[in-house]
Design a protein around this motif. Structure first.
Motif, short mmCIF file in Angstrom:
data_model
loop_
_atom_site.label_atom_id
_atom_site.label_comp_id
_atom_site.label_asym_id
_atom_site.label_seq_id
_atom_site.Cartn_x
_atom_site.Cartn_y
_atom_site.Cartn_z
N ALA A 194 20.51 -8.42 -2.89
CA ALA A 194 19.63 -7.37 -3.41
C ALA A 194 19.88 -6.06 -2.66
O ALA A 194 19.90 -4.98 -3.27
N GLY A 195 20.07 -6.14 -1.37
CA GLY A 195 20.35 -4.95 -0.58
C GLY A 195 21.69 -4.31 -0.94
O GLY A 195 21.83 -3.09 -0.98
N ILE A 196 22.68 -5.15 -1.22
CA ILE A 196 23.99 -4.64 -1.64
C ILE A 196 23.86 -3.90 -2.96
O ILE A 196 24.41 -2.81 -3.13
N ALA A 197 23.15 -4.49 -3.90
CA ALA A 197 22.95 -3.85 -5.21
C ALA A 197 22.22 -2.53 -5.06
O ALA A 197 22.57 -1.52 -5.72
N ALA A 229 24.60 0.13 -3.82
CA ALA A 229 25.48 0.62 -4.88
C ALA A 229 24.76 1.62 -5.77
O ALA A 229 25.32 2.65 -6.17
N VAL A 230 23.50 1.32 -6.09
CA VAL A 230 22.70 2.24 -6.91
C VAL A 230 22.51 3.58 -6.17
O VAL A 230 22.63 4.66 -6.77
N GLU A 231 22.25 3.50 -4.88
CA GLU A 231 22.05 4.71 -4.09
C GLU A 231 23.32 5.56 -4.05
O GLU A 231 23.27 6.80 -4.20
N ILE A 232 24.46 4.91 -3.86
CA ILE A 232 25.73 5.64 -3.80
C ILE A 232 26.04 6.28 -5.15
O ILE A 232 26.47 7.43 -5.23
#
Length: 252
Positions: free
Chosen positions: A67-70, A73-76
């Motif tokens: 969940a943190g990885i996803a 990615a959304v933030e980037i």
């Protein structure tokens, strides 16, 4: 940020080699994201690098947390719209120190499987998880680069030599095998993504003075980071699917 500015994400970048890579990439004019499991430490590192003139931001990123990885990615994507460089640097040794003779807990005949699983979870599965999440952003780059930070100890040729540089170390069932698996993974990513213009390589920074070896390493962080940065900034004619150290290609 200029449209020509490259965007780089370095995992495990709040200290050690990852921090050195982030600093050098920022020095080259890239917008750098310091990925860190501990958000506060990541922010502290980013603040120091910004004070040195770099375009650096922190992003909370635990490579074992899907969940943190996803979310990262959304933030980037929201901030930059793409990613040009991914440096998979985050890693654990499993026993604190990977090379001293007292690292008995990694010996294959007596190693705890839980340790092996935890090391592979970060050093191998974490790389897969982060890379998969970031690939859509990397595909928007005109020159996507992926660098997986491995180790000379991942080399089967070097570690199987009874007279080689690793002959005096205790065998490892966790850290070194995880880094060997990372080499195999690097080749497979390179094979898959070559047609799309990706250059995917593995780096062996050398015995760098970091927490993981209780600061017994004889190379500076800056020197160890240099090969990673070189692979992250390869030109279009650069290699892919290779394994490199400061000295050049490292035997498999």
């Amino acid at each position: 940020m200029s449209e020509d500015t490259k965007v780089a994400l370095v995992t495990g970048a709040n200290k050690g080699i990852g921090r050195g890579v982030a600093e050098q990439l920022a020095g080259l004019g890239m917008a750098v994201l310091v990925g860190a499991r501990d958000a506060r430490r990541g922010e502290d590192t980013a603040a120091v690098l910004r004070a040195g003139g770099g375009d650096v931001r922190a992003v909370a990123l635990d490579v074992t947390d899907s969940a943190g990885i996803a979310a990262a990615a959304v933030e980037i994507e929201a901030r930059y719209g793409r990613l040009d460089v991914l440096v998979n640097n985050a890693g654990i040794t499993g026993s604190g120190q990977v090379s001293p003779a007292e690292a008995y807990d990694q010996v294959p005949s007596s190693v705890e499987l839980g340790m092996v699983r935890s090391v592979f979870e970060t050093n191998v599965f974490g790389v897969i998880a982060v890379t998969q999440a970031m690939l859509p952003l990397l595909r928007r780059s005109s020159a996507p680069r992926i660098v997986n930070v491995s180790s000379h100890g991942a080399s089967l040729a070097l570690t199987s030599d009874p007279d080689g540089p690793f002959a005096g170390l205790l065998p490892s069932a966790a850290y070194f095998p995880s880094k060997t698996a990372l080499l195999a993974l690097t080749v497979q990513y390179a094979n898959e993504l070559r047609k799309d213009g990706f250059l995917v390589n593995a780096a062996a920074p050398g015995y760098v003075d970091t927490d993981s070896n209780n600061h017994t390493g004889f190379l500076t962080v800056a020197r160890g980071a240099a090969v990673v940065v070189r692979l992250a900034t390869l030109g279009v004619d650069g290699p892919t699917g290779g394994f490199f150290g400061e000295e050049g290609p490292v035997p498999w």
